[in-house]
Design an enzyme around this catalytic site. Sequence first.
Site, PDB file in Angstrom:
ATOM      1  N   SER A 147       0.802  -1.228   0.000  1.00 29.49           N
ATOM      2  CA  SER A 147       0.000   0.000   0.000  1.00 29.49           C
ATOM      3  C   SER A 147       0.831   1.272   0.000  1.00 29.49           C
ATOM      4  CB  SER A 147      -0.941   0.010   1.205  1.00 29.49           C
ATOM      5  OG  SER A 147      -0.221   0.173   2.416  1.00 29.49           O
ATOM      6  N   LYS A 195       0.675   4.679   6.854  1.00 31.44           N
ATOM      7  CA  LYS A 195       0.129   5.487   5.776  1.00 31.44           C
ATOM      8  C   LYS A 195       0.763   6.877   5.834  1.00 31.44           C
ATOM      9  CE  LYS A 195      -2.998   2.337   4.624  1.00 31.44           C
ATOM     10  NZ  LYS A 195      -2.827   1.524   3.398  1.00 31.44           N
TER      11      LYS A 195
END
Length: 287
Positions: A64, A125
């Site tokens: 990701s 993230k």
Amino acid sequence: MENAPPAEPAKPAEAAPQPYSVGTAPEKPKSEWRDLASFLVKLALIVFVVRSFIFSPFSIPSESMMPRLLIGDYLFITKWNYGYSRHSLPWSLPLIPGRIFGSTPERGDVVVFKAPPTDNTDWIKRVIGLPGDSVQMVHGQIILNGKPVPKQRIAQFVLPLTPNFGRCPTASQSMDAEGNVTCSIPRFRETLPNGKTYDVLDLGLRPQDDTGVYTVPAGHVFLMGDNRDNSTDSRFSHEEGGIEFVPLENIEGKAVVSFWSTDGNANWFLPWTWFTAARWSRIGEGF
């Protein structure tokens, strides 16, 4: 001539002094097991303090955050940047009430956090929106507080296919000079209002590339993965497997440097493969 007086009888020799005074017990032999246990307790306490309040290691479990982070990367996060909460402690021990010494991340920071809604899994993230910000995606471009975030096409991201990256999401595969099959993915460079730049991957329009307007509530942040078409992040609801807005107290630390990286070809029983599988060029990269 007078007779000499008889000689006095010899006195018995005095006893040698005792090595300790009367009433003092001899020193007991030390227990090696007791010393070992004491050492292990002290070591565990030091590790607990360091991991909770100074820095902690983290490994990358997914794609990701490509291209910056790959599966098989290991990095250090610093723990003091945004304050401390129970999630700063191993196993999220409930020893810290709320959040202390708190501060807000900067846009573009890469953070490790406990992922809502379960708050029991570590995710990583990039911070895009801060409290009070509005965030929207329009045709794959971030609209931050009503203004488009510049997104510039740059050179393709090329990565060899290995056990840690075995599936190419595009049809662009080729062979490099060493005979390795490589994958080529479209890459772009984004620049946030504070000047922070970073690279993202984008295969083209997907449903998550066009969204409504998200308004970040107080005490929360809006997080996104750099691999825009392979990241379940704040764009997605909890029902969709996403994290929605992330509370600041869920943030554990800030990513600062990669200290190891492997392509997945290592075998624990073949020590030399630990080195041949290492991606040396990625070690020491900062954020």
